[in-house]
Design a protein around this motif. Structure first.
Motif, short mmCIF file in Angstrom:
data_model
loop_
_atom_site.label_atom_id
_atom_site.label_comp_id
_atom_site.label_asym_id
_atom_site.label_seq_id
_atom_site.Cartn_x
_atom_site.Cartn_y
_atom_site.Cartn_z
N LYS A 37 -15.85 10.00 -4.93
CA LYS A 37 -16.32 11.39 -4.96
C LYS A 37 -16.47 12.00 -3.56
CE LYS A 37 -18.98 10.98 -9.28
NZ LYS A 37 -20.35 11.04 -9.87
N HIS A 38 -16.27 11.18 -2.53
CA HIS A 38 -16.46 11.63 -1.15
C HIS A 38 -15.24 12.42 -0.70
CE1 HIS A 38 -17.31 11.58 3.12
NE2 HIS A 38 -18.45 10.96 2.91
N ARG A 39 -15.41 13.71 -0.48
CA ARG A 39 -14.26 14.58 -0.25
C ARG A 39 -13.45 14.18 0.98
NH1 ARG A 39 -14.41 21.02 1.36
NH2 ARG A 39 -12.15 21.28 1.50
N GLN A 40 -14.12 13.89 2.08
CA GLN A 40 -13.40 13.57 3.31
C GLN A 40 -12.64 12.26 3.19
OE1 GLN A 40 -17.21 14.36 5.42
NE2 GLN A 40 -15.88 15.02 7.08
N LEU A 41 -13.27 11.27 2.54
CA LEU A 41 -12.57 10.00 2.33
C LEU A 41 -11.36 10.19 1.42
CD1 LEU A 41 -15.55 7.50 1.99
CD2 LEU A 41 -13.98 7.74 3.92
N LEU A 42 -11.48 11.02 0.40
CA LEU A 42 -10.34 11.30 -0.48
C LEU A 42 -9.20 11.95 0.29
CD1 LEU A 42 -11.92 12.56 -3.83
CD2 LEU A 42 -10.63 10.45 -3.43
N GLN A 43 -9.54 12.82 1.25
CA GLN A 43 -8.51 13.44 2.07
C GLN A 43 -7.74 12.39 2.87
OE1 GLN A 43 -11.24 16.23 4.03
NE2 GLN A 43 -9.97 17.91 3.31
N LEU A 44 -8.47 11.41 3.40
CA LEU A 44 -7.82 10.36 4.19
C LEU A 44 -7.02 9.41 3.28
CD1 LEU A 44 -10.72 9.57 6.68
CD2 LEU A 44 -8.67 10.95 7.11
N ASP A 45 -7.55 9.12 2.09
CA ASP A 45 -6.82 8.28 1.14
C ASP A 45 -5.51 8.97 0.73
OD1 ASP A 45 -8.86 6.42 1.20
OD2 ASP A 45 -9.88 7.27 -0.55
N ALA A 46 -5.59 10.27 0.45
CA ALA A 46 -4.38 11.02 0.12
C ALA A 46 -3.42 11.01 1.30
CB ALA A 46 -4.74 12.46 -0.26
N GLY A 47 -3.96 11.08 2.50
CA GLY A 47 -3.12 11.09 3.69
C GLY A 47 -2.33 9.81 3.85
N VAL A 48 -2.99 8.66 3.71
CA VAL A 48 -2.25 7.40 3.90
C VAL A 48 -1.27 7.18 2.76
CG1 VAL A 48 -3.84 5.79 2.72
CG2 VAL A 48 -2.53 5.03 4.74
N LEU A 49 -1.60 7.64 1.56
CA LEU A 49 -0.66 7.56 0.44
C LEU A 49 0.61 8.36 0.77
CD1 LEU A 49 -1.45 7.83 -3.33
CD2 LEU A 49 0.39 9.19 -2.36
N LEU A 50 0.44 9.58 1.26
CA LEU A 50 1.59 10.42 1.58
C LEU A 50 2.37 9.89 2.78
CD1 LEU A 50 0.02 13.96 1.01
CD2 LEU A 50 1.49 12.65 -0.53
N LEU A 51 1.67 9.32 3.75
CA LEU A 51 2.34 8.77 4.93
C LEU A 51 3.29 7.64 4.53
CD1 LEU A 51 2.59 8.68 8.04
CD2 LEU A 51 0.72 7.02 8.03
N HIS A 52 2.81 6.72 3.70
CA HIS A 52 3.67 5.60 3.31
C HIS A 52 4.68 5.99 2.24
CE1 HIS A 52 2.12 2.12 5.61
NE2 HIS A 52 1.16 3.00 5.85
N LEU A 53 4.38 7.02 1.48
CA LEU A 53 5.40 7.59 0.59
C LEU A 53 6.58 8.11 1.42
CD1 LEU A 53 4.79 10.00 -2.41
CD2 LEU A 53 6.53 10.52 -0.71
N MET A 54 6.27 8.85 2.48
CA MET A 54 7.32 9.41 3.33
C MET A 54 8.14 8.31 4.01
SD MET A 54 5.28 12.65 5.03
CE MET A 54 6.73 13.45 5.73
N LEU A 55 7.45 7.29 4.51
CA LEU A 55 8.15 6.20 5.20
C LEU A 55 9.11 5.48 4.25
CD1 LEU A 55 8.31 4.30 7.78
CD2 LEU A 55 6.66 2.86 6.57
N THR A 56 8.62 5.10 3.07
CA THR A 56 9.44 4.32 2.15
C THR A 56 10.59 5.15 1.60
OG1 THR A 56 7.40 3.16 1.52
CG2 THR A 56 9.33 2.79 0.15
N ALA A 57 10.33 6.40 1.23
CA ALA A 57 11.39 7.25 0.71
C ALA A 57 12.48 7.47 1.75
CB ALA A 57 10.81 8.59 0.26
#
Length: 454
Positions: free
Chosen positions: A208-228
């Protein structure tokens, strides 16, 4: 390193080698599978992506459960079991003659999700004031393993083919098992759980922590971009006339150059307290890189695009976990890092699927276009990120009998100068503090804790 004792030094180096050897084996497939996997039965662009990203799915699912299991069965048994699964998956993939079996091997590799157990072991064997150094050594090993994988993968594939890459990863896993079995101490005192492992009671609060969710979304998108990106990049280099045997010569100077150019960004961001500005700049570099690769076809523009991408990637890969650790509430860092790690690996899985699907149904340009849009979405999300002041984390023993005493002590500690957050975990008899080191008086806090336990 000179302030670490002999146990801390030995454990830090051994754990860094275990972590990096495992990540090296996972990363080495990125620059070679799209090329050498074409000889496998059932080959298609979609299955390229699935095979590249498959390990991320089981890593994401099992990361937190295996961390919990390590607290019950012991760190070393879980680490040895995870490495054995990784070795088994490597052997399955090495013997495979179809892309489906290779993908299954990658799933098995990912099932050895021991990152949580490794970090918890590192916390167990280190003193609290030295723990950040040991964690930094382990973290740096991940970046080095990625750089090494970009060079070693093409070299090994040139010499021994795709199966040779998997046999080498199996050998790495066996070497890591020997390190765990013989170099790490067999019996250690456990660090406080809440700061090292994800706890069930903390997961919902962290989600529920908004800032942590932003960082979690960030690392998800970063590794999505790398792998794709690596679903299409090896074949694109072939189209531009670079033989597969020369790909390592292409990656090596790019990665070295990106590290050199990233370091001044890190230093400036830290010294001038401009972390958010440089964080947004790094995301912008990813977007510019994808647009450059999309709008200016050719070997030269692609080289420039990848240099920009790896500068941004390396900066973000180093910054994101540090920000998660900094923002996580007192006593919930283990849960925050567990969710972060799962998000990272799930991003790798999604990137493989997305890159393979787009390449199969459209073209490589569609992959770069999609990644540019994803980068822009991330930039908008990150624009609202608020960074708290820098804080020191402490964990102190307490002696409180019930929740009422714990709440009363927490309220008293909160009123102390320099104390930003207080969490008391009754079951552990531990008090977790986030404090401003310049204003915090440890003697006052210890006096309050002693009085509460009297």
């Amino acid at each position: 390193m000179h302030q670490l004792n002999s146990l801390e030094k030995r454990s830090a180096l051994a754990l860094a080698l275990v972590f990096s050897s495992r990540m090296l084996g996972l990363f080495m497939l990125l620059p070679v599978f799209a090329l050498y996997g074409q000889q496998l039965q059932g080959f298609s662009p979609l299955w390229i992506g699935l095979a590249i990203g498959a390990y991320g799915l089981t890593q994401a699912i099992l990361q937190i459960p295996l961390g919990w299991l390590s607290d019950r069965l012991g760190r070393k048994p879980v680490m040895l079991g995870g490495l054995a699964l990784f070795a088994l998956g490597s052997v399955v993939a090495a013997l495979a003659d179809s892309v489906y079996l290779v993908t299954f091997g990658r799933v098995l590799q990912g099932a050895g999700a021991i990152a949580g157990a490794i970090l918890a072991f590192a916390a167990d064997v280190t003193r609290e004031e030295q723990r950040p150094k040991v964690m930094a050594i382990i973290g740096a090993s991940i970046g080095l393993s990625f750089a090494a994988a970009m060079v070693l993968g093409p070299l090994l594939a040139k010499w021994a083919g795709l199966s040779g890459v998997f046999w080498f990863t199996a050998l790495l896993a066996c070497g890591a098992m020997l390190l765990v079995a013989f170099l790490l101490p067999g019996s250690v005192s456990k660090a406080p759980m809440a700061e090292t492992l994800a706890l069930p009671q903390s997961l919902l609060a962290v989600l529920k922590h908004r800032q942590l969710l932003q960082l979690d979304a960030g690392v998800l998108l970063l590794h999505l971009m790398l792998t794709a990106m690596f679903v299409v990049l090896p074949m694109l280099l072939l189209q531009y006339g670079l033989a597969s045997t020369q790909h390592w010569q292409f990656y090596l100077p790019l990665l070295l150059g990106s590290f050199v150019l990233m370091i001044p960004m890190m230093i400036t961001a830290m010294r001038k307290a401009q972390e958010k500005g440089f964080f947004l700049l790094a995301i912008a570099l990813l977007i510019v890189a994808m647009l450059l690769a999309l709008l200016m076809p050719g070997f030269g523009p692609l080289t420039g695009a990848l240099l920009l991408f790896f500068i941004g990637f390396n900066f973000l890969e180093a910054s994101l976990p540090a920000l998660v650790s900094r923002i996580a509430p007192a006593g919930q860092r283990g849960s925050a890092m567990g969710i972060y790690s799962s998000s990272q690996f799930f991003g790798a899985f999604l990137g493989g699927v997305l890159g393979g699907a787009l390449l199969q149904h459209f073209s490589y340009q569609s992959v770069f276009a999609a990644l540019a849009v994803i980068g822009l979405i991330w930039l908008l999300i990150a624009g609202t990120l608020q960074l708290p002041p820098r804080a020191q984390r402490l964990s102190l023993s307490v002696a409180v009998l019930n929740a009422e005493q714990a709440n009363r002590l927490a309220a008293q500690l909160t009123r102390l100068q320099g104390v930003q957050e207080v969490t008391i975990v009754l079951a552990e008899q531990r008090c977790y503090l986030k404090v401003s080191a310049a204003d915090y008086d440890p003697a006052q806090a210890q006096a309050m804790i002693a009085a509460a336990g009297a």
